[in-house]
Scaffold this motif. Structure first.
Motif, PDB file in Angstrom:
ATOM      1  N   ILE A 194       5.073  13.468   2.615  1.00  0.00           N
ATOM      2  CA  ILE A 194       4.971  13.559   3.801  1.00  0.00           C
ATOM      3  C   ILE A 194       4.002  13.214   4.504  1.00  0.00           C
ATOM      4  O   ILE A 194       4.120  13.722   5.725  1.00  0.00           O
ATOM      5  N   ARG A 195       3.585  11.504   4.558  1.00  0.00           N
ATOM      6  CA  ARG A 195       2.896  10.299   5.382  1.00  0.00           C
ATOM      7  C   ARG A 195       3.999  10.360   6.217  1.00  0.00           C
ATOM      8  O   ARG A 195       4.319   9.815   7.577  1.00  0.00           O
ATOM      9  N   LEU A 253       5.517  11.850  -3.306  1.00  0.00           N
ATOM     10  CA  LEU A 253       4.942  12.984  -2.572  1.00  0.00           C
ATOM     11  C   LEU A 253       3.831  12.224  -1.619  1.00  0.00           C
ATOM     12  O   LEU A 253       4.365  13.364  -0.377  1.00  0.00           O
ATOM     13  N   GLN A 254       3.061  12.287  -1.585  1.00  0.00           N
ATOM     14  CA  GLN A 254       2.082  11.961  -0.614  1.00  0.00           C
ATOM     15  C   GLN A 254       2.905  10.645   0.656  1.00  0.00           C
ATOM     16  O   GLN A 254       2.973  10.823   1.832  1.00  0.00           O
ATOM     17  N   LEU A 255       3.080  10.451  -0.081  1.00  0.00           N
ATOM     18  CA  LEU A 255       4.785   8.859   0.616  1.00  0.00           C
ATOM     19  C   LEU A 255       5.031   9.377   1.778  1.00  0.00           C
ATOM     20  O   LEU A 255       5.577   9.815   2.942  1.00  0.00           O
ATOM     21  N   GLU A 289       1.563   4.798  -3.639  1.00  0.00           N
ATOM     22  CA  GLU A 289       1.375   5.745  -3.463  1.00  0.00           C
ATOM     23  C   GLU A 289       2.369   6.779  -4.827  1.00  0.00           C
ATOM     24  O   GLU A 289       3.086   6.867  -4.788  1.00  0.00           O
ATOM     25  N   ASP A 290       1.155   8.215  -4.470  1.00  0.00           N
ATOM     26  CA  ASP A 290       2.755   8.931  -4.719  1.00  0.00           C
ATOM     27  C   ASP A 290       3.628   9.110  -3.768  1.00  0.00           C
ATOM     28  O   ASP A 290       3.498   9.175  -2.948  1.00  0.00           O
ATOM     29  N   SER A 340       0.877  -1.452   0.551  1.00  0.00           N
ATOM     30  CA  SER A 340       0.201  -0.154   0.190  1.00  0.00           C
ATOM     31  C   SER A 340       0.642   1.219   0.278  1.00  0.00           C
ATOM     32  O   SER A 340       0.629   1.806  -0.608  1.00  0.00           O
ATOM     33  N   ASN A 388       4.106  11.210  10.291  1.00  0.00           N
ATOM     34  CA  ASN A 388       4.499   9.425  11.228  1.00  0.00           C
ATOM     35  C   ASN A 388       6.056  10.172  12.320  1.00  0.00           C
ATOM     36  O   ASN A 388       5.401   9.571  13.533  1.00  0.00           O
TER      37      ASN A 388
END
Length: 83
Positions: A50-51, A46-48, A43-44, A39, A55
C-alpha cells in the motif's frame, strides 16, 4: 525521440553528479538508505504494498500536474540519476 534524448541526458547528468559526490556524502546517503530498507522490510507485506502504491501514485500525480513546467520532471529524472 527528442523527449527520450532529453530524459536520457538528464539522467546521465545526474549520474555524473552522483559519481562526483564526496565520499562522506556518499556514505551518509548509503547509511540512510540502509535504515530505510530495514524499516521497509520490518513492515507487514500488505502495508508495504500500500505504501509503495501510494508513493507511486503521488509521484505520478505530481509529474502529471507539473509536467507543463518541464523543469520538475527533469529534476526528478536528474535526482534519480544522482541516487
Amino acid at each position: 525521440m527528442k523527449a527520450a534524448l532529453a530524459v536520457t541526458v538528464a539522467f546521465l547528468a545526474g549520474l555524473l553528479v552522483g559519481l562526483a559526490l564526496p565520499e562522506s556524502l556518499t556514505q551518509q546517503i548509503l547509511d540512510l538508505m540502509k535504515e530505510l530498507v530495514k524499516s521497509v522490510f520490518a513492515e507487514d507485506p500488505l502495508q508495504l504494498a500500500i505504501r509503495i502504491f501510494l508513493n507511486n501514485a503521488r509521484v505520478i500525480l505530481l509529474m502529471a500536474l507539473l509536467s507543463p513546467l518541464v523543469i520538475v520532471p527533469a529534476l526528478m529524472v536528474f535526482a534519480n540519476g544522482v541516487v
